[in-house]
Design a protein around this motif. Structure first.
Motif, PDB file in Angstrom:
ATOM      1  N   ARG A   1     -44.187  36.492 157.926  1.00  0.00           N
ATOM      2  CA  ARG A   1     -44.555  38.084 158.265  1.00  0.00           C
ATOM      3  C   ARG A   1     -45.975  37.874 158.379  1.00  0.00           C
ATOM      4  NH1 ARG A   1     -40.605  40.392 154.081  1.00  0.00           N
ATOM      5  NH2 ARG A   1     -41.129  38.763 152.953  1.00  0.00           N
ATOM      6  N   LEU A   2     -46.531  37.794 159.648  1.00  0.00           N
ATOM      7  CA  LEU A   2     -47.952  37.672 159.739  1.00  0.00           C
ATOM      8  C   LEU A   2     -48.587  38.407 160.765  1.00  0.00           C
ATOM      9  CD1 LEU A   2     -50.504  35.692 158.703  1.00  0.00           C
ATOM     10  CD2 LEU A   2     -49.984  34.259 160.597  1.00  0.00           C
ATOM     11  N   PHE A   3     -49.496  39.347 160.582  1.00  0.00           N
ATOM     12  CA  PHE A   3     -50.122  40.009 161.702  1.00  0.00           C
ATOM     13  C   PHE A   3     -51.710  39.683 161.929  1.00  0.00           C
ATOM     14  CE2 PHE A   3     -46.430  42.497 160.299  1.00  0.00           C
ATOM     15  CZ  PHE A   3     -46.428  43.222 161.349  1.00  0.00           C
TER      16      PHE A   3
ATOM     17  N   GLY B   1     -46.831  39.301 151.020  1.00  0.00           N
ATOM     18  CA  GLY B   1     -47.154  38.813 149.905  1.00  0.00           C
ATOM     19  C   GLY B   1     -45.825  37.678 149.557  1.00  0.00           C
ATOM     20  N   ASP B   2     -44.708  38.023 149.877  1.00  0.00           N
ATOM     21  CA  ASP B   2     -43.588  36.983 149.480  1.00  0.00           C
ATOM     22  C   ASP B   2     -43.772  35.648 150.290  1.00  0.00           C
ATOM     23  OD1 ASP B   2     -42.801  38.975 147.543  1.00  0.00           O
ATOM     24  OD2 ASP B   2     -41.226  39.757 149.093  1.00  0.00           O
ATOM     25  N   ASP B   3     -44.489  35.671 151.435  1.00  0.00           N
ATOM     26  CA  ASP B   3     -44.744  34.723 152.347  1.00  0.00           C
ATOM     27  C   ASP B   3     -45.858  33.852 152.221  1.00  0.00           C
ATOM     28  OD1 ASP B   3     -42.275  35.655 153.454  1.00  0.00           O
ATOM     29  OD2 ASP B   3     -43.134  36.488 155.004  1.00  0.00           O
ATOM     30  N   LEU B   4     -46.824  34.186 151.078  1.00  0.00           N
ATOM     31  CA  LEU B   4     -47.711  33.531 150.722  1.00  0.00           C
ATOM     32  C   LEU B   4     -47.540  32.068 150.136  1.00  0.00           C
ATOM     33  CD1 LEU B   4     -50.237  36.301 149.536  1.00  0.00           C
ATOM     34  CD2 LEU B   4     -50.401  34.966 151.675  1.00  0.00           C
TER      35      LEU B   4
ATOM     36  N   GLY C   1     -47.241  45.683 151.334  1.00  0.00           N
ATOM     37  CA  GLY C   1     -47.295  44.401 150.423  1.00  0.00           C
ATOM     38  C   GLY C   1     -47.917  43.232 151.026  1.00  0.00           C
ATOM     39  N   TYR C   2     -48.615  43.423 152.212  1.00  0.00           N
ATOM     40  CA  TYR C   2     -49.567  42.369 152.952  1.00  0.00           C
ATOM     41  C   TYR C   2     -50.730  42.322 152.517  1.00  0.00           C
ATOM     42  CZ  TYR C   2     -45.827  42.306 156.751  1.00  0.00           C
ATOM     43  OH  TYR C   2     -44.874  42.162 157.291  1.00  0.00           O
ATOM     44  N   GLN C   3     -51.213  41.018 152.258  1.00  0.00           N
ATOM     45  CA  GLN C   3     -52.383  40.653 151.796  1.00  0.00           C
ATOM     46  C   GLN C   3     -53.468  40.030 152.852  1.00  0.00           C
ATOM     47  OE1 GLN C   3     -52.456  38.382 148.178  1.00  0.00           O
ATOM     48  NE2 GLN C   3     -50.355  39.156 147.317  1.00  0.00           N
ATOM     49  N   VAL C   4     -54.751  40.444 152.692  1.00  0.00           N
ATOM     50  CA  VAL C   4     -55.752  39.666 153.548  1.00  0.00           C
ATOM     51  C   VAL C   4     -55.679  38.282 153.514  1.00  0.00           C
ATOM     52  CG1 VAL C   4     -58.054  39.699 154.307  1.00  0.00           C
ATOM     53  CG2 VAL C   4     -57.065  41.886 153.674  1.00  0.00           C
ATOM     54  N   VAL C   5     -55.628  37.623 154.809  1.00  0.00           N
ATOM     55  CA  VAL C   5     -55.811  35.963 154.609  1.00  0.00           C
ATOM     56  C   VAL C   5     -56.919  35.883 155.879  1.00  0.00           C
ATOM     57  CG1 VAL C   5     -54.482  33.903 155.152  1.00  0.00           C
ATOM     58  CG2 VAL C   5     -53.316  35.965 154.099  1.00  0.00           C
TER      59      VAL C   5
ATOM     60  N   HIS D   1     -58.793  39.314 161.153  1.00  0.00           N
ATOM     61  CA  HIS D   1     -58.467  38.769 159.889  1.00  0.00           C
ATOM     62  C   HIS D   1     -56.981  38.868 160.006  1.00  0.00           C
ATOM     63  CE1 HIS D   1     -58.923  43.078 158.787  1.00  0.00           C
ATOM     64  NE2 HIS D   1     -57.776  42.947 158.078  1.00  0.00           N
ATOM     65  N   TYR D   2     -56.157  38.185 159.028  1.00  0.00           N
ATOM     66  CA  TYR D   2     -54.857  38.337 159.074  1.00  0.00           C
ATOM     67  C   TYR D   2     -54.325  39.274 157.815  1.00  0.00           C
ATOM     68  CZ  TYR D   2     -55.231  34.480 162.339  1.00  0.00           C
ATOM     69  OH  TYR D   2     -55.799  33.477 163.166  1.00  0.00           O
ATOM     70  N   ARG D   3     -53.240  39.572 158.021  1.00  0.00           N
ATOM     71  CA  ARG D   3     -52.377  40.335 156.831  1.00  0.00           C
ATOM     72  C   ARG D   3     -50.885  39.375 156.829  1.00  0.00           C
ATOM     73  NH1 ARG D   3     -54.271  44.100 152.913  1.00  0.00           N
ATOM     74  NH2 ARG D   3     -56.074  45.370 153.997  1.00  0.00           N
ATOM     75  N   LYS D   4     -50.749  38.772 155.705  1.00  0.00           N
ATOM     76  CA  LYS D   4     -49.511  37.983 155.305  1.00  0.00           C
ATOM     77  C   LYS D   4     -48.776  38.586 154.303  1.00  0.00           C
ATOM     78  CE  LYS D   4     -49.228  33.584 155.799  1.00  0.00           C
ATOM     79  NZ  LYS D   4     -49.428  32.179 155.511  1.00  0.00           N
TER      80      LYS D   4
END
Length: 242
Positions: free
Chosen positions: A67-69, A239-242, A86-90, A234-237
């Motif tokens: 799950r990536l935006f 946290g469970d998919d990191l 629950g998405y984190q900056v990547v 940037h991306y937001r992924k």
């Protein structure tokens, strides 16, 4: 006029394309088929609410993708929504651009940098050592406009490889890889000069490149060449998919 971030987003999509794209409500769902984040991240294309998020997530998971935006200029609302879910900056990325004439000022030394299409086996080997495998090579072959592959040599041995393609009159450099033992000898600069000459010869007015903000050396190179920082994404992924 120098291209802005929105123009360069289109160039990214045109020169480094996903395998397929489809709309799912306000979202553009991209099937990257293993080609990396740039071709598999979902993009917002229309107004949305939090209720639209599960559909995008399900579509990405159906493709066996995380799950990536991709968060572009003006996507502050999406950025906040994802942070709350629950998405984190990547991998924040810089967008660099210059006119080709500003970069095509000095041709690389003889027998130092070449351009060829299709890629040679030695270029594939260089990319593989940098983690650019067959799925990313397929992305290069999907580019529709003029395209070429770069090959560098230093000290009588291979030094690096890169890819350049043109979309809407703007060339973009991708997959620029210099072998570790050949770094800090100017190869990256030679590649950018060669890319600019090739781009000009193929009708492009500007040369651009994307670079993760964490890559301090590459960002310093592009700045030293006189390229302008046109924006970022940037991306937001999840946290469970990191």
């Amino acid at each position: 006029m120098m291209p802005d971030a929105n123009a360069l987003y289109d160039v990214i999509d045109g020169t480094w394309p996903a395998a397929t794209e489809r709309r799912e409500g306000p979202w553009l769902i991209r099937d990257g088929q293993g080609g990396g984040q740039r071709v598999s991240a979902t993009v917002a294309k229309a107004p949305f609410t939090g209720a639209d998020l599960p559909a995008a997530e399900a579509a990405m998971q159906a493709l066996n993708q995380p799950r990536l935006f991709q968060i572009r200029q003006g996507d502050e609302t999406l950025d906040q929504l994802l942070a709350e879910n629950g998405y984190q900056v990547v991998d924040p990325v810089n967008l660099w651009v210059a006119t080709v004439d500003d970069i095509a000022t000095e041709f690389p030394p003889p027998v130092t940098a070449f351009q060829v299409w299709e890629p040679l086996a030695i270029q594939l080997d260089v990319w593989a050592k940098g983690g650019i495998g067959p799925d990313r090579i397929k992305v290069m072959h999907r580019a529709k406009g003029a395209r070429t592959a770069l090959l560098g040599r230093l000290n009588d041995s291979p030094a690096g490889a890169g890819f350049v393609a043109i979309h809407n009159g703007i060339a973009m450099v991708h997959a620029l890889e210099v072998l570790e033992h050949q770094r800090k000898q100017g190869m990256g600069r030679y590649f950018m000069r060669l890319a600019a000459f090739w781009a000009r010869d193929n009708g492009a007015s500007h040369l651009s490149v994307v670079c993760t903000q964490a890559n301090k050396g590459a960002n310093a190179l592009y700045s030293s060449l006189g390229m302008s920082l046109a924006g970022q994404y940037h991306y937001r992924k999840h946290g469970d998919d990191l």
